[in-house]
Write a protein that holds these residues in place. Structure first.
Motif, PDB file in Angstrom:
ATOM      1  N   LEU A 279      51.082  41.343  53.536  1.00 35.57           N
ATOM      2  CA  LEU A 279      51.677  42.658  53.283  1.00 35.57           C
ATOM      3  C   LEU A 279      50.582  43.714  53.257  1.00 35.57           C
ATOM      4  CD1 LEU A 279      53.945  41.602  50.266  1.00 35.57           C
ATOM      5  CD2 LEU A 279      54.761  42.169  52.555  1.00 35.57           C
ATOM      6  N   VAL A 280      50.956  44.928  53.642  1.00 38.59           N
ATOM      7  CA  VAL A 280      50.066  46.083  53.453  1.00 38.59           C
ATOM      8  C   VAL A 280      50.933  47.135  52.770  1.00 38.59           C
ATOM      9  CG1 VAL A 280      48.656  47.865  54.545  1.00 38.59           C
ATOM     10  CG2 VAL A 280      48.707  45.547  55.505  1.00 38.59           C
ATOM     11  N   LEU A 281      50.800  47.279  51.453  1.00 43.03           N
ATOM     12  CA  LEU A 281      51.705  48.144  50.703  1.00 43.03           C
ATOM     13  C   LEU A 281      51.162  49.566  50.617  1.00 43.03           C
ATOM     14  CD1 LEU A 281      52.683  45.768  47.746  1.00 43.03           C
ATOM     15  CD2 LEU A 281      53.852  46.109  49.937  1.00 43.03           C
ATOM     16  N   PRO A 282      51.986  50.559  50.950  1.00 46.30           N
ATOM     17  CA  PRO A 282      51.572  51.955  50.736  1.00 46.30           C
ATOM     18  C   PRO A 282      51.366  52.174  49.234  1.00 46.30           C
ATOM     19  CG  PRO A 282      53.521  51.814  52.135  1.00 46.30           C
ATOM     20  CD  PRO A 282      53.329  50.465  51.550  1.00 46.30           C
ATOM     21  N   PRO A 283      50.274  52.793  48.828  1.00 39.79           N
ATOM     22  CA  PRO A 283      49.975  52.960  47.405  1.00 39.79           C
ATOM     23  C   PRO A 283      51.111  53.557  46.582  1.00 39.79           C
ATOM     24  CG  PRO A 283      48.057  53.537  48.699  1.00 39.79           C
ATOM     25  CD  PRO A 283      49.165  53.239  49.665  1.00 39.79           C
ATOM     26  N   LYS A 284      51.886  54.481  47.172  1.00 43.65           N
ATOM     27  CA  LYS A 284      52.942  55.145  46.401  1.00 43.65           C
ATOM     28  C   LYS A 284      53.983  54.149  45.881  1.00 43.65           C
ATOM     29  CE  LYS A 284      54.041  59.338  46.328  1.00 43.65           C
ATOM     30  NZ  LYS A 284      54.103  60.384  47.381  1.00 43.65           N
ATOM     31  N   VAL A 285      54.163  53.028  46.602  1.00 43.14           N
ATOM     32  CA  VAL A 285      55.181  52.065  46.179  1.00 43.14           C
ATOM     33  C   VAL A 285      54.574  50.735  45.732  1.00 43.14           C
ATOM     34  CG1 VAL A 285      56.979  53.071  47.640  1.00 43.14           C
ATOM     35  CG2 VAL A 285      55.570  51.173  48.506  1.00 43.14           C
ATOM     36  N   ALA A 286      53.247  50.582  45.811  1.00 40.27           N
ATOM     37  CA  ALA A 286      52.628  49.289  45.454  1.00 40.27           C
ATOM     38  C   ALA A 286      52.790  49.009  43.952  1.00 40.27           C
ATOM     39  CB  ALA A 286      51.152  49.311  45.828  1.00 40.27           C
ATOM     40  N   PRO A 287      53.374  47.860  43.600  1.00 41.90           N
ATOM     41  CA  PRO A 287      53.516  47.525  42.175  1.00 41.90           C
ATOM     42  C   PRO A 287      52.148  47.474  41.476  1.00 41.90           C
ATOM     43  CG  PRO A 287      54.817  46.031  43.516  1.00 41.90           C
ATOM     44  CD  PRO A 287      53.968  46.811  44.461  1.00 41.90           C
ATOM     45  N   VAL A 288      51.146  46.969  42.194  1.00 45.83           N
ATOM     46  CA  VAL A 288      49.758  46.992  41.729  1.00 45.83           C
ATOM     47  C   VAL A 288      48.951  47.720  42.794  1.00 45.83           C
ATOM     48  CG1 VAL A 288      47.687  45.595  41.251  1.00 45.83           C
ATOM     49  CG2 VAL A 288      49.928  44.822  40.428  1.00 45.83           C
ATOM     50  N   GLN A 289      48.255  48.781  42.399  1.00 44.42           N
ATOM     51  CA  GLN A 289      47.531  49.586  43.388  1.00 44.42           C
ATOM     52  C   GLN A 289      46.076  49.148  43.515  1.00 44.42           C
ATOM     53  OE1 GLN A 289      48.570  53.220  41.281  1.00 44.42           O
ATOM     54  NE2 GLN A 289      49.749  53.953  43.037  1.00 44.42           N
ATOM     55  N   ALA A 290      45.546  48.566  42.442  1.00 43.42           N
ATOM     56  CA  ALA A 290      44.150  48.105  42.461  1.00 43.42           C
ATOM     57  C   ALA A 290      44.046  46.821  41.652  1.00 43.42           C
ATOM     58  CB  ALA A 290      43.243  49.159  41.853  1.00 43.42           C
ATOM     59  N   VAL A 291      43.417  45.815  42.252  1.00 42.45           N
ATOM     60  CA  VAL A 291      43.236  44.547  41.534  1.00 42.45           C
ATOM     61  C   VAL A 291      41.741  44.281  41.362  1.00 42.45           C
ATOM     62  CG1 VAL A 291      43.404  43.150  43.671  1.00 42.45           C
ATOM     63  CG2 VAL A 291      43.824  42.108  41.434  1.00 42.45           C
ATOM     64  N   VAL A 292      41.333  44.101  40.112  1.00 41.52           N
ATOM     65  CA  VAL A 292      39.912  43.869  39.788  1.00 41.52           C
ATOM     66  C   VAL A 292      39.649  42.368  39.825  1.00 41.52           C
ATOM     67  CG1 VAL A 292      38.113  44.145  38.041  1.00 41.52           C
ATOM     68  CG2 VAL A 292      39.893  45.903  38.302  1.00 41.52           C
ATOM     69  N   ILE A 293      38.651  41.974  40.639  1.00 43.61           N
ATOM     70  CA  ILE A 293      38.324  40.557  40.740  1.00 43.61           C
ATOM     71  C   ILE A 293      36.864  40.347  40.345  1.00 43.61           C
ATOM     72  CG2 ILE A 293      38.180  38.573  42.292  1.00 43.61           C
ATOM     73  CD1 ILE A 293      40.638  39.746  43.707  1.00 43.61           C
ATOM     74  N   PRO A 294      36.647  39.822  39.134  1.00 41.67           N
ATOM     75  CA  PRO A 294      35.271  39.551  38.694  1.00 41.67           C
ATOM     76  C   PRO A 294      34.712  38.321  39.405  1.00 41.67           C
ATOM     77  CG  PRO A 294      36.828  38.889  36.986  1.00 41.67           C
ATOM     78  CD  PRO A 294      37.629  39.420  38.118  1.00 41.67           C
ATOM     79  N   ILE A 295      33.399  38.344  39.706  1.00 47.56           N
ATOM     80  CA  ILE A 295      32.752  37.220  40.375  1.00 47.56           C
ATOM     81  C   ILE A 295      31.791  36.576  39.382  1.00 47.56           C
ATOM     82  CG2 ILE A 295      31.339  36.546  42.365  1.00 47.56           C
ATOM     83  CD1 ILE A 295      32.300  39.543  43.384  1.00 47.56           C
ATOM     84  N   PRO A 296      32.233  35.462  38.760  1.00 48.51           N
ATOM     85  CA  PRO A 296      31.426  34.859  37.687  1.00 48.51           C
ATOM     86  C   PRO A 296      30.121  34.256  38.209  1.00 48.51           C
ATOM     87  CG  PRO A 296      33.359  33.498  38.152  1.00 48.51           C
ATOM     88  CD  PRO A 296      33.440  34.682  39.057  1.00 48.51           C
ATOM     89  N   MET A 297      29.035  34.465  37.494  1.00 47.23           N
ATOM     90  CA  MET A 297      27.746  33.791  37.744  1.00 47.23           C
ATOM     91  C   MET A 297      27.276  33.320  36.377  1.00 47.23           C
ATOM     92  SD  MET A 297      26.826  33.960  40.910  1.00 47.23           S
ATOM     93  CE  MET A 297      27.001  34.982  42.367  1.00 47.23           C
ATOM     94  N   LYS A 298      26.216  32.509  36.355  1.00 47.54           N
ATOM     95  CA  LYS A 298      25.818  31.889  35.072  1.00 47.54           C
ATOM     96  C   LYS A 298      25.837  32.904  33.922  1.00 47.54           C
ATOM     97  CE  LYS A 298      21.207  31.707  37.101  1.00 47.54           C
ATOM     98  NZ  LYS A 298      21.884  32.175  38.332  1.00 47.54           N
ATOM     99  N   GLU A 299      25.046  33.976  33.991  1.00 49.95           N
ATOM    100  CA  GLU A 299      25.010  34.872  32.806  1.00 49.95           C
ATOM    101  C   GLU A 299      26.205  35.804  32.802  1.00 49.95           C
ATOM    102  OE1 GLU A 299      23.171  35.220  35.364  1.00 49.95           O
ATOM    103  OE2 GLU A 299      23.516  37.270  36.046  1.00 49.95           O
ATOM    104  N   PHE A 300      26.804  36.072  33.969  1.00 43.35           N
ATOM    105  CA  PHE A 300      27.978  36.958  34.007  1.00 43.35           C
ATOM    106  C   PHE A 300      29.230  36.094  33.974  1.00 43.35           C
ATOM    107  CE2 PHE A 300      30.250  40.726  34.430  1.00 43.35           C
ATOM    108  CZ  PHE A 300      31.157  40.680  35.496  1.00 43.35           C
ATOM    109  N   SER A 301      29.619  35.651  32.765  1.00 45.34           N
ATOM    110  CA  SER A 301      30.809  34.792  32.681  1.00 45.34           C
ATOM    111  C   SER A 301      31.411  34.937  31.292  1.00 45.34           C
ATOM    112  CB  SER A 301      30.389  33.341  32.917  1.00 45.34           C
ATOM    113  OG  SER A 301      29.507  32.960  31.873  1.00 45.34           O
ATOM    114  N   GLY A 302      32.432  34.174  31.018  1.00 43.15           N
ATOM    115  CA  GLY A 302      33.035  34.150  29.679  1.00 43.15           C
ATOM    116  C   GLY A 302      33.345  35.544  29.155  1.00 43.15           C
ATOM    117  N   GLU A 303      33.061  35.763  27.887  1.00 42.81           N
ATOM    118  CA  GLU A 303      33.376  37.027  27.199  1.00 42.81           C
ATOM    119  C   GLU A 303      32.812  38.227  27.962  1.00 42.81           C
ATOM    120  OE1 GLU A 303      35.902  36.365  24.803  1.00 42.81           O
ATOM    121  OE2 GLU A 303      34.794  37.985  23.806  1.00 42.81           O
TER     122      GLU A 303
END
Ligand SMILES: O=C(C[C@H]1NCCC[C@H]1O)Cn1cnc2c(c1=O)CCCC2
Ligand SMILES: [Mg+2]
Length: 486
Positions: A279-303
């Motif tokens: 799907l390619v949703l137009p922002p005006k109707v997208a239920p979610v407009q931006a999805v944040v995806i963290p990329i875990p690494m050893k020190e950048f993880s958990g809390e």
């Protein structure tokens, strides 16, 4: 299963069916021709509904709710209104194992449900104008192949039914509503439409004239009726005796309109904008407009990672953006990229350890794949700017593609060549119905199906004196847009 197994230009039907399922828009149901609308698509319907409902209320329309069932007497009140459609009407004939005295129809549309009451409520010109709309479902037992959103045996829509003292008032409203439908398509769904009037053959049989917004699916070269706004004239007033005493104490019939837009809008949007990643949703109707995806690494993880991700989400939400993060540790970032691309989320926000360290994120556009690094303190503005750009770019891209699929012709050979090249055809026409019948017969070849008039565009090209109809050779009266359609 991850990703689509078929390409859009390989097998469009397969691509579409798989996409609306894997994109979690619909699911199948054990009553044929019926589909489940899952939250990912229902949310889009809610956005369309919120806009349209607000706008029709500005025009003085009020919402009501009439029964789902129609008596046989009421339904068959007007011959030519229903006879053409009779096979599509669903009937309730029993309760438990007892037969009903009289079978009851499930509403396929509500003219015959509402108008007996209109006749009762409208007595004097002071009762006019009467403007009631319903947000509801209707049932039509279609026999053509069902397609999610495009053709189903039950669908959601709104149906507006208005009554006026004069034709002038009715004519004005027909066009006001039609422009709201254009806004739904162009400003929300980023789908270009052509406004026009239906031919006598294609109009709503019970009405005086039908105006329409026509969309187009380049992949199949088929036009599709987007939504219709009809002037009913006084036909239904005559059938249902809807009259009023005018200021000169005469008893006269009202002038009526009826107008409808359905969940088909969602299917058109998917077909026009979707690609091989989903799907390619137009922002005006997208239920979610931006999805944040963290990329875990050893020190950048958990809390640390969870808090950073939550902070980026709150920056986006603070800017009025519908944002969420995907911190599930059972899926890898690449898996998540594919998943949210499949669901058509307009913006991806990548957050890795280096981004975290420098308080940046990487924004990725779903429509073009373009990436850019943005500092957290610039994120709110930049994200909103990008969403607006995506909205505009989607409409412009679709309009360019649609315009490239309109061929202007002056004779039959050119007409068929354009049709078989999966195009819509603009041709000078003598406005005679038998020519439409003729074209329908002669254009119905193997795979394509017959061509019909989609509309006479309001925006007419010049028609020099002496121009001949592309088919009959008679004097052409106007330009008509023809095409194979859904
Ligand atoms: O529904 C309309 C006209 C009108 N109905 C109200 C909303 C706008 C507009 O669509 C046309 N129509 C289409 N399809 C059917 C009927 C029908 O009237 C009646 C019988 C079953 C099938
Ligand atoms: Mg129909």
């Amino acid at each position: 299963k991850l990703g689509l197994s078929v390409k859009k230009d390989e097998n469009f039907g397969e691509w579409y069916s798989e996409l609306v399922l894997l994109g979690e828009m619909i699911d199948y149901y054990d009553v044929s021709g019926c589909y489940i609308l899952r939250p990912w698509s229902y949310s889009i319907w809610e956005t369309i509904k919120d806009f349209l409902d607000t706008e029709i209320k500005k025009l003085g329309v009020e919402n009501g709710y009439f029964p789902l069932f129609v008596s046989q007497t009421a339904l068959t009140r007007e011959k030519d209104h229903v006879e053409g459609f009779a096979p599509e009407v669903a009937w309730v004939t029993k309760s438990g194992d007892t037969d009903l005295e009289m079978p009851i129809a499930v509403r396929p549309t509500s003219e015959t449900v509402m108008y007996p009451s209109y006749a009762k409520w409208i007595r004097s010109h002071r009762d006019l104008p009467l403007k009631i709309n319903q947000w509801n479902n209707v049932v039509r037992w279609e026999f053509k192949h069902p397609t999610p959103f495009i053709r189903s045996r039950e669908f959601l829509w709104q149906e507006g039914h208005t009554a006026f003292a004069t034709k002038e008032e009715a004519d004005v409203e027909v066009h006001q509503i039609l422009d709201l439908y254009r806004q739904v398509y162009e400003d929300y769904l980023a789908v270009p439409v052509i406004k026009g009037i239906k031919s006598e053959k294609e109009k709503f049989a019970g009405g005086l004239y039908t105006t329409t917004v026509e969309a187009f699916v380049p992949s199949t070269g088929r036009g599709i009726q987007g939504a219709t706004s009809h002037c009913l004239g006084q036909n239904f007033a005559k059938m249902f005796d809807i009259t009023f005493e005018n200021k000169d104490k005469e008893r006269v019939m009202v002038w009526q309109n009826s107008w409808g837009l359905t969940t088909r809008t969602i299917g058109v949007m998917v077909m026009v904008h979707g690609d091989d990643k989903g799907l390619v949703l137009p922002p005006k109707v997208a239920p979610v407009q931006a999805v944040v995806i963290p990329i875990p690494m050893k020190e950048f993880s958990g809390e640390v990672m969870m808090n950073a991700s939550a902070e980026v989400v709150s920056i986006l939400k603070g800017a009025g953006i519908r944002a969420k993060d995907d911190t599930r540790d059972v899926y890898t970032p690449p898996w998540k990229y594919n998943h949210w691309e499949l669901k058509g989320v307009p913006l991806r926000v990548e957050l890795g350890p280096r981004d975290f360290a420098s308080k940046k994120v990487v924004l990725v556009r779903r429509d073009t794949g373009e990436k850019e690094a943005v500092a957290w303190d610039k994120l709110a503005d930049r994200a909103n700017e990008l969403l607006q750009t995506i909205q505009k770019d989607l409409l412009e891209k679709a309009r360019k593609e649609r315009d490239a699929c309109i061929e202007k012709v002056s004779c039959w050979e050119e007409f068929m060549t354009a049709l078989n090249a999966k195009k819509m055809v603009l041709a000078p026409w003598c406005d005679e119905t038998e020519v439409e019948e003729e074209v329908k017969k002669m254009s119905a070849d193997g795979e394509g199906g017959a061509a019909k008039t989609l509309c006479m565009p309001f925006d007419q090209l010049p028609l020099p004196e002496g121009t001949k109809c592309f088919k009959s050779g008679k004097p052409a009266k106007r330009w008509a847009l023809w095409g194979r359609s859904y």
